[in-house]
Design a protein around this motif. Structure first.
Motif, PDB file in Angstrom:
ATOM      1  N   GLU A 136       0.841  -1.198   0.000  1.00  0.00           N
ATOM      2  CA  GLU A 136       0.000   0.000   0.000  1.00  0.00           C
ATOM      3  C   GLU A 136       0.874   1.246   0.000  1.00  0.00           C
ATOM      4  OE1 GLU A 136      -2.617  -0.590   3.427  1.00  0.00           O
ATOM      5  OE2 GLU A 136      -2.413  -2.745   3.024  1.00  0.00           O
ATOM      6  N   VAL A 137       0.660   2.115  -0.960  1.00  0.00           N
ATOM      7  CA  VAL A 137       1.501   3.302  -1.088  1.00  0.00           C
ATOM      8  C   VAL A 137       0.650   4.532  -1.362  1.00  0.00           C
ATOM      9  CG1 VAL A 137       3.558   2.082  -1.891  1.00  0.00           C
ATOM     10  CG2 VAL A 137       1.853   2.839  -3.560  1.00  0.00           C
ATOM     11  N   ALA A 138       1.260   5.692  -1.148  1.00  0.00           N
ATOM     12  CA  ALA A 138       0.694   6.972  -1.567  1.00  0.00           C
ATOM     13  C   ALA A 138       1.500   7.416  -2.775  1.00  0.00           C
ATOM     14  CB  ALA A 138       0.799   8.003  -0.443  1.00  0.00           C
ATOM     15  N   VAL A 139       0.816   7.831  -3.830  1.00  0.00           N
ATOM     16  CA  VAL A 139       1.476   8.096  -5.113  1.00  0.00           C
ATOM     17  C   VAL A 139       1.336   9.567  -5.480  1.00  0.00           C
ATOM     18  CG1 VAL A 139       1.684   7.415  -7.520  1.00  0.00           C
ATOM     19  CG2 VAL A 139       0.864   5.757  -5.827  1.00  0.00           C
ATOM     20  N   LYS A 140       2.469  10.222  -5.671  1.00  0.00           N
ATOM     21  CA  LYS A 140       2.491  11.598  -6.165  1.00  0.00           C
ATOM     22  C   LYS A 140       2.773  11.556  -7.661  1.00  0.00           C
ATOM     23  CE  LYS A 140       4.760  16.082  -5.481  1.00  0.00           C
ATOM     24  NZ  LYS A 140       5.804  16.819  -4.718  1.00  0.00           N
ATOM     25  N   ILE A 141       1.875  12.135  -8.451  1.00  0.00           N
ATOM     26  CA  ILE A 141       1.996  12.089  -9.909  1.00  0.00           C
ATOM     27  C   ILE A 141       2.356  13.483 -10.408  1.00  0.00           C
ATOM     28  CG2 ILE A 141       0.845  11.489 -12.073  1.00  0.00           C
ATOM     29  CD1 ILE A 141      -1.102   9.787 -10.414  1.00  0.00           C
ATOM     30  N   ILE A 142       3.543  13.622 -11.002  1.00  0.00           N
ATOM     31  CA  ILE A 142       3.984  14.928 -11.507  1.00  0.00           C
ATOM     32  C   ILE A 142       4.655  14.738 -12.869  1.00  0.00           C
ATOM     33  CG2 ILE A 142       4.265  16.032  -9.265  1.00  0.00           C
ATOM     34  CD1 ILE A 142       7.172  15.361  -9.288  1.00  0.00           C
ATOM     35  N   GLN A 143       4.882  15.848 -13.560  1.00  0.00           N
ATOM     36  CA  GLN A 143       5.569  15.801 -14.843  1.00  0.00           C
ATOM     37  C   GLN A 143       6.974  15.243 -14.666  1.00  0.00           C
ATOM     38  OE1 GLN A 143       4.263  16.540 -17.948  1.00  0.00           O
ATOM     39  NE2 GLN A 143       2.343  16.631 -16.774  1.00  0.00           N
ATOM     40  N   ARG A 144       7.450  14.520 -15.677  1.00  0.00           N
ATOM     41  CA  ARG A 144       8.718  13.806 -15.529  1.00  0.00           C
ATOM     42  C   ARG A 144       9.889  14.746 -15.266  1.00  0.00           C
ATOM     43  NH1 ARG A 144      10.398   9.014 -19.598  1.00  0.00           N
ATOM     44  NH2 ARG A 144       8.389   8.296 -18.812  1.00  0.00           N
ATOM     45  N   THR A 145       9.901  15.924 -15.914  1.00  0.00           N
ATOM     46  CA  THR A 145      11.016  16.856 -15.707  1.00  0.00           C
ATOM     47  C   THR A 145      11.112  17.287 -14.249  1.00  0.00           C
ATOM     48  OG1 THR A 145       9.534  18.636 -16.408  1.00  0.00           O
ATOM     49  CG2 THR A 145      11.033  17.737 -18.063  1.00  0.00           C
ATOM     50  N   GLU A 146       9.954  17.607 -13.651  1.00  0.00           N
ATOM     51  CA  GLU A 146       9.934  17.974 -12.241  1.00  0.00           C
ATOM     52  C   GLU A 146      10.167  16.745 -11.366  1.00  0.00           C
ATOM     53  OE1 GLU A 146       9.757  21.024 -10.885  1.00  0.00           O
ATOM     54  OE2 GLU A 146       9.903  21.734 -12.952  1.00  0.00           O
ATOM     55  N   GLY A 147       9.687  15.611 -11.836  1.00  0.00           N
ATOM     56  CA  GLY A 147       9.829  14.378 -11.076  1.00  0.00           C
ATOM     57  C   GLY A 147      11.271  13.962 -10.889  1.00  0.00           C
ATOM     58  N   ASP A 148      12.112  14.177 -11.922  1.00  0.00           N
ATOM     59  CA  ASP A 148      13.527  13.828 -11.807  1.00  0.00           C
ATOM     60  C   ASP A 148      14.213  14.656 -10.722  1.00  0.00           C
ATOM     61  OD1 ASP A 148      13.465  11.880 -13.776  1.00  0.00           O
ATOM     62  OD2 ASP A 148      13.835  13.308 -15.392  1.00  0.00           O
ATOM     63  N   LYS A 149      13.865  15.960 -10.657  1.00  0.00           N
ATOM     64  CA  LYS A 149      14.437  16.817  -9.617  1.00  0.00           C
ATOM     65  C   LYS A 149      13.973  16.369  -8.234  1.00  0.00           C
ATOM     66  CE  LYS A 149      14.307  20.865 -12.657  1.00  0.00           C
ATOM     67  NZ  LYS A 149      13.688  22.203 -12.862  1.00  0.00           N
ATOM     68  N   GLU A 150      12.680  16.048  -8.136  1.00  0.00           N
ATOM     69  CA  GLU A 150      12.116  15.626  -6.852  1.00  0.00           C
ATOM     70  C   GLU A 150      12.745  14.313  -6.395  1.00  0.00           C
ATOM     71  OE1 GLU A 150       9.206  16.298  -3.730  1.00  0.00           O
ATOM     72  OE2 GLU A 150      10.262  17.506  -5.202  1.00  0.00           O
TER      73      GLU A 150
END
Length: 599
Positions: A389-403
């Motif tokens: 069971e997880v919580a999923v944050k969905i963001i654009q890949r460019t921002e996701g790489d930084k995160e």
């Protein structure tokens, strides 16, 4: 013959037979039947020009509904209130937009009405004009400054039910007014990608089946093609989780299905909350052409027991097609499963049961009923990653790489929320975190007795200290950003990117010039004491803050308000810098090492 004073009194005062209620009823009837002479006579007899009929209708609103400009003018001249509201909050102005009468709109605006005023359901006159397809009224209201992208305002209770938030563009799409849609987008700059409180955009409103629509499916399809040409986001869903692709299949439009897939941004195997994919819908509707095209484009045939559906529909050609693409009769059984989470139990069980196209090892449904938190970048959704069971944050890949880079640095920290896994698909990054039950704010609201506050405060201090050790300060230390797991452990989460790098001493000192010069002048020349010159360095900045605190000055208070707030705003990095400096100084590091939260 001139009327006597007595006869004038009789004309203005209702008789015992003609009560105020009777006169009001007659007045409303006369207005609705467009009988101006009768209206004039009744008003002279004393009928209340602002009386209300069923559902709060006034004579003025009825005159507007009848599209009778002369009657409207007469009633206004006799004292009708242009701001009077029906039970639903509607006014004569919003009614004028419904009938599309520009002359009545102009007349009413002369009374100083707010052009963006709305009824209890959030409808403005501009929205009503779009809903009823009244182009001239729409253009007139736009010319007078009506807000094009205003979202429907509703009560808090309705917001909790995901109601409201629609725009005029969504209304025009929903009702199938293609020319109005074009005007709104091309001439008025309507934002095609705004979403309502159910996360539906204009494309979903255009394609969604609605038996109350006064339009043919061909108009919906034309609007859909137009919106796609305007750069519309194709991944929005309706309240049942249906994508634009599924809705296009329901409209049986092969051209629109092709146009959507040509965008390259939509998952052909995405499913609604009942697990139905676009191919399943095509088979259910026995649309051979669309089903064949979807199969050619790689739609999965191993879900949904497609052949059984084709056989039930007495569609042997469809069954043959599906067999050509490896479809088989499926006997699908799920093992009994109980999630660890108590709070999210029902949503997780629904997610477990439904079909979802897998994203690596992740099963997630980006749908409002599965969303557990909103952020400025989108939302946090429930998910199952390899069964966890997880919580999923969905963001654009460019921002996701930084995160992801930042989160990797948090792996060694005990009290910062850690990344569990990450997946990538279709330009998006899916960041998976261990699922939490609640945040600290929710816990404090629910109970005041079940938590050891001393231990909780200690964990908070440790979490902040760990973040500082990574070189970051946190700008939003709010209880809602501290998450509590099943074991009661507290983690600091930066799901909305509120952190910032801690600046060096040089930049901090150089920002000294931001201090209000009047404040410096007063503090350099104190009323009781010797003049003092503050140098552009940290120690003197701290001395200035101390002196302001110990020697309050009314002139300065009036100028900058609360001292603490002023310096926190002017020097947001100062507290963290001082804390870091103390920790790095062997002589004074003990001052920064808070072992006991009570200190």
């Amino acid at each position: 013959m001139e009327p006597t004073a007595h006869s004038q009194q009789e004309a203005s005062t209702p008789s015992s037979v003609e009560t105020a209620e009777h006169l009001a009823l007659k007045l409303h009837t006369a207005v609705r039947t467009r009988n101006s002479e009768n209206v004039q006579e009744l008003l002279e007899k004393g009928a209340d020009v602002n009386s209300k009929a069923d559902f709060g209708w006034t004579p003025l609103q009825s005159a507007v509904q009848a599209n009778n400009l002369e009657m409207v003018q007469l009633l206004l001249d006799k004292g009708a209130c242009p701001r009077a509201r029906k039970d639903n909050g509607g006014t004569a102005f919003t009614e004028a937009a419904m009938v599309g009468n520009v002359d009545i709109l102009k007349l009413l605006l002369h009374y100083g009405l707010d052009i963006d005023d709305h009824d209890n359901n959030g409808f403005t006159a501009f929205m009503e004009a779009a809903w009823y397809g009244k182009e001239e009224a729409l253009k007139f209201l736009y010319s007078r400054g009506a807000a094009v992208n205003l979202r429907r305002e509703v009560s808090e209770e309705k917001v909790k039910l995901h109601k409201g938030g629609e725009t005029a563009l969504m209304d025009a799409c929903k009702k199938g007014h293609f020319s109005v849609v074009q005007i709104l987008v091309q001439e008025m700059g309507a934002d095609v990608n705004l979403c309502d409180n159910s996360d539906r955009n204009a494309l979903i409103h255009a394609l969604k089946e609605d038996h109350e629509k006064e339009k043919e499916s061909s108009v919906s399809i034309s609007i859909g093609h137009f919106l796609l040409d305007q750069g519309m986001d194709v991944n929005s869903k309706d309240e049942g989780g249906r994508t634009a692709l599924i809705l296009a299949v329901e409209l049986r439009s092969l051209d629109l299905v092709k146009a959507l897939l040509e965008k390259g941004e939509i998952d052909i195997d995405d499913a609604d909350e009942e697990g139905n994919t676009a191919l399943m819908v095509a088979v259910e509707k026995n649309d051979h052409k669309i089903a064949k095209f979807l199969c050619e484009k790689g739609a999965r045939t191993d879900v949904g027991n497609l052949i059984a559906v084709a056989n039930r529909k007495r569609a042997p050609d469809m069954a043959c097609l599906l067999q050509q693409y490896k479809a088989q009769v499926v006997q699908e059984t799920l093992e009994a499963w109980e999630p660890d989470s108590k709070r999210w139990r029902d949503q997780l069980k629904n997610l477990y049961k439904m079909y979802r196209p897998m994203i690596g090892k992740l099963k997630v449904f980006q749908y409002i009923q599965q969303r557990i938190q909103s952020t400025s970048q989108g939302g946090i959704y429930l998910g199952l990653h390899g069964g966890t069971e997880v919580a999923v944050k969905i963001i654009q890949r460019t921002e996701g790489d930084k995160e992801r880079t930042f989160l990797e640095r948090c792996r060694g920290c005990e009290h910062l929320l850690k990344l569990f896994q990450a997946e990538k698909a279709r330009g998006c990054m899916y960041l998976c975190f261990p699922l939490w039950e609640k945040n600290l704010e929710e816990h404090l609201q629910e109970s005041e007795d079940q938590m050891d506050y001393r231990d909780a405060l200690g964990m908070i201090f440790k979490a902040v200290r760990e973040l500082h050790s990574l070189g970051y300060a946190y700008q939003d230390l709010h209880p809602s950003n501290f998450l509590i797991d099943l074991g009661g452990k507290i983690y600091l989460a930066d799901l909305d990117n509120k952190r910032r790098l801690i600046e060096g001493e040089k930049e901090l000192v150089n920002s000294d010039v931001e201090i209000d010069q009047d404040v410096l002048k007063v503090m350099k020349n104190p009323e009781k004491g010797k003049p003092f010159t503050y140098k552009n360095r940290i120690i003197d900045l701290l001395r200035l803050i101390r002196n302001l605190d110990e020697h309050p000055n009314e002139r300065i208070s009036k100028k900058i308000g609360d001292y603490a707030e002023y310096f926190l705003t002017t020097f947001p990095e100062l507290t963290i810098y001082v804390h870091k400096s103390l920790r790095q100084n062997p002589k004074y590091c003990h001052l920064a090492d808070i072992q006991d939260p009570s200190l």
